[in-house]
Design an enzyme around this catalytic site. Structure first.
Site, PDB file in Angstrom:
ATOM      1  N   ALA A  32    -104.249   0.156  58.663  1.00  0.00           N
ATOM      2  CA  ALA A  32    -104.061   1.175  59.705  1.00  0.00           C
ATOM      3  C   ALA A  32    -104.151   0.468  61.061  1.00  0.00           C
ATOM      4  O   ALA A  32    -104.977   0.811  61.921  1.00  0.00           O
ATOM      5  CB  ALA A  32    -105.059   2.320  59.583  1.00  0.00           C
ATOM      6  N   GLY A  36    -105.904  -3.362  68.751  1.00  0.00           N
ATOM      7  CA  GLY A  36    -107.139  -4.144  68.608  1.00  0.00           C
ATOM      8  C   GLY A  36    -106.952  -5.226  67.544  1.00  0.00           C
ATOM      9  O   GLY A  36    -107.250  -6.407  67.764  1.00  0.00           O
ATOM     10  N   HIS A  37    -106.430  -4.795  66.379  1.00  0.00           N
ATOM     11  CA  HIS A  37    -106.173  -5.771  65.306  1.00  0.00           C
ATOM     12  C   HIS A  37    -105.151  -6.815  65.777  1.00  0.00           C
ATOM     13  O   HIS A  37    -105.286  -8.004  65.519  1.00  0.00           O
ATOM     14  CB  HIS A  37    -105.580  -5.070  64.082  1.00  0.00           C
ATOM     15  N   GLN A  61    -118.127  -1.196  51.041  1.00  0.00           N
ATOM     16  CA  GLN A  61    -118.785  -1.058  52.348  1.00  0.00           C
ATOM     17  C   GLN A  61    -118.809   0.399  52.830  1.00  0.00           C
ATOM     18  O   GLN A  61    -119.306   0.680  53.912  1.00  0.00           O
ATOM     19  CB  GLN A  61    -118.145  -1.976  53.393  1.00  0.00           C
ATOM     20  N   GLY A 147    -113.664  -8.626  65.723  1.00  0.00           N
ATOM     21  CA  GLY A 147    -113.715  -7.872  66.974  1.00  0.00           C
ATOM     22  C   GLY A 147    -115.145  -7.629  67.441  1.00  0.00           C
ATOM     23  O   GLY A 147    -116.028  -7.331  66.625  1.00  0.00           O
ATOM     24  N   LYS A 149    -115.923  -5.147  68.935  1.00  0.00           N
ATOM     25  CA  LYS A 149    -116.096  -3.706  68.692  1.00  0.00           C
ATOM     26  C   LYS A 149    -117.158  -3.463  67.620  1.00  0.00           C
ATOM     27  O   LYS A 149    -117.918  -2.511  67.670  1.00  0.00           O
ATOM     28  CB  LYS A 149    -114.739  -3.135  68.280  1.00  0.00           C
ATOM     29  N   SER A 186    -109.036   2.519  63.742  1.00  0.00           N
ATOM     30  CA  SER A 186    -108.163   3.157  62.740  1.00  0.00           C
ATOM     31  C   SER A 186    -108.563   4.614  62.556  1.00  0.00           C
ATOM     32  O   SER A 186    -107.728   5.468  62.269  1.00  0.00           O
ATOM     33  CB  SER A 186    -108.275   2.424  61.405  1.00  0.00           C
TER      34      SER A 186
HETATM   35  P1  AMP Z   1    -111.216  -2.871  60.558  1.00  0.00           P
HETATM   36  O1  AMP Z   1    -109.811  -2.810  60.083  1.00  0.00           O
HETATM   37  O2  AMP Z   1    -111.671  -1.650  61.272  1.00  0.00           O
HETATM   38  O3  AMP Z   1    -112.188  -3.341  59.494  1.00  0.00           O
HETATM   39  O4  AMP Z   1    -111.236  -3.999  61.674  1.00  0.00           O
HETATM   40  C1  AMP Z   1    -110.764  -5.296  61.408  1.00  0.00           C
HETATM   41  C2  AMP Z   1    -111.163  -6.193  62.558  1.00  0.00           C
HETATM   42  O5  AMP Z   1    -110.575  -5.696  63.767  1.00  0.00           O
HETATM   43  C3  AMP Z   1    -112.683  -6.229  62.783  1.00  0.00           C
HETATM   44  O6  AMP Z   1    -113.059  -7.558  63.110  1.00  0.00           O
HETATM   45  C4  AMP Z   1    -112.861  -5.310  63.949  1.00  0.00           C
HETATM   46  O7  AMP Z   1    -114.003  -5.605  64.731  1.00  0.00           O
HETATM   47  C5  AMP Z   1    -111.582  -5.570  64.737  1.00  0.00           C
HETATM   48  N1  AMP Z   1    -111.299  -4.447  65.624  1.00  0.00           N
HETATM   49  C6  AMP Z   1    -111.269  -3.137  65.303  1.00  0.00           C
HETATM   50  N2  AMP Z   1    -111.011  -2.380  66.408  1.00  0.00           N
HETATM   51  C7  AMP Z   1    -110.898  -3.244  67.434  1.00  0.00           C
HETATM   52  C8  AMP Z   1    -110.639  -3.090  68.841  1.00  0.00           C
HETATM   53  N3  AMP Z   1    -110.470  -1.888  69.400  1.00  0.00           N
HETATM   54  N4  AMP Z   1    -110.572  -4.197  69.616  1.00  0.00           N
HETATM   55  C9  AMP Z   1    -110.755  -5.435  69.056  1.00  0.00           C
HETATM   56  N5  AMP Z   1    -110.997  -5.647  67.744  1.00  0.00           N
HETATM   57  C10 AMP Z   1    -111.066  -4.574  66.944  1.00  0.00           C
END
Ligand code: AMP
Length: 285
Positions: A32, A36-37, A61, A147, A149, A186
């Site tokens: 998704a 950010g990704h 998780q 991230g 975040k 996401s």
């Molecule tokens: P996730 O798909 O939510 O597990 O996130 C995958 C990676 O993207 C993780 O390292 C998150 O910290 C990073 N991430 C998610 N949202 C953001 C954002 N808004 N800005 C920067 N990195 C992000």
């Protein structure tokens, strides 16, 4: 862009780069995808010779089954985005590939998992530790991009990498936000228009708290005001709003910013339910 679905294919495709001294960058995601990704992907493209993005919604998780079931899945769109960014490989395993048997190992992150997300999502960081270890073993990256975040996740993974001597360097990338300040996530896709508006309270409260702290207001006084801001919004429930030392995530109890240790960095961390969507965010001070 090549799609790898198994551990075997990963070894087969990626070992050749290692053998000629090319660096591999891994961007672990749950799909998704948003800007950010893509920012993590850009960093990897810039910094590593070969970029691998993993997309895997990791069941271990999620401590809440409904959250796992409702987690957005947009693989076709994700692949198009990654292709347009020039990603070399996407690792797209299924659950059986990642968990041929139930993972019984339990990771104990000590104090780090008794606070903030660790306290509210029992088992979450164990699942993160297990899946990230598996990804590191399968992809064998030189660099892994995460991230800011997910600040506590970064601290957990850093501890794991150090304690278990993983030969990977972590690269932490700043949070990408929507134009109004909402951190991209996401889960934002699940917000209805009213909740989307209310979701801004996380970022706005952190900006408010940061400015008030820098202006000399006490933390005690501020916490009440923040709670009030969240209480005023329909369907919003604050889970925590804390001031922490950025590196250790130790929660700060000092009252005035003048009491802070000048040699340390501090961040505000918050989590809240907006409707039935749980959002987290943080802001360095
Ligand atoms: P996730 O798909 O939510 O597990 O996130 C995958 C990676 O993207 C993780 O390292 C998150 O910290 C990073 N991430 C998610 N949202 C953001 C954002 N808004 N800005 C920067 N990195 C992000």
């Amino acid at each position: 862009m090549k799609i790898i679905k198994t551990k075997h294919q990963a070894k087969d495709q990626l070992l050749k780069y290692k053998n000629v001294g090319k660096s591999i960058g891994l961007v672990p995601t749950m799909g998704a995808l948003h800007e950010g990704h893509l920012n993590l992907v850009e960093k990897s493209k810039y910094h590593s010779d070969v970029t691998v993005v993993s997309i895997f919604v990791n069941p271990t998780q999620f401590n809440n089954l409904a959250d796992l079931e409702k987690y957005p899945r947009t693989v076709e769109e994700d692949l198009k985005l990654l292709e347009s960014k020039g990603v070399d490989y996407v690792f797209l395993p299924d659950v059986e590939e990642m968990y041929p048997q139930e993972a019984k190992l339990k990771m104990d992150f000590g104090d780090l998992e008794t606070i903030l997300e660790g306290a509210l999502r029992p088992g979450h960081f164990n699942g993160v530790g297990i899946v990230v270890s598996k990804l590191f073993h399968i992809i064998n990256p030189d660099y892994a991009y995460f991230g800011q975040k997910d600040l506590q996740q970064v601290a957990i993974i850093r501890q794991m990498v150090n304690d278990l001597s993983f030969g990977v360097e972590l690269v932490v990338v700043p949070t990408v936000r929507e134009a109004d300040g909402l951190a991209m996530s996401s889960r934002n896709r699940r917000l209805n228009p009213a909740d989307r508006k209310n979701a801004l309270v996380l970022y706005e409260s952190m900006v408010f708290a940061k400015n008030e702290l820098l202006a000399g207001r006490t933390w005690f006084e501020l916490k009440d005001k923040i709670q009030h801001k969240f209480n005023q919004l329909d369907g919003v429930k604050l889970e925590y709003f804390e001031l922490v030392e950025t590196d250790t995530l130790n929660i700060v109890v000092e009252q005035h910013i003048t009491d802070f240790d000048q040699g340390k960095k501090y961040s505000l961390c918050t989590a809240a339910f907006v409707g039935d969507v749980r959002l987290i965010d943080n802001l360095p001070i």
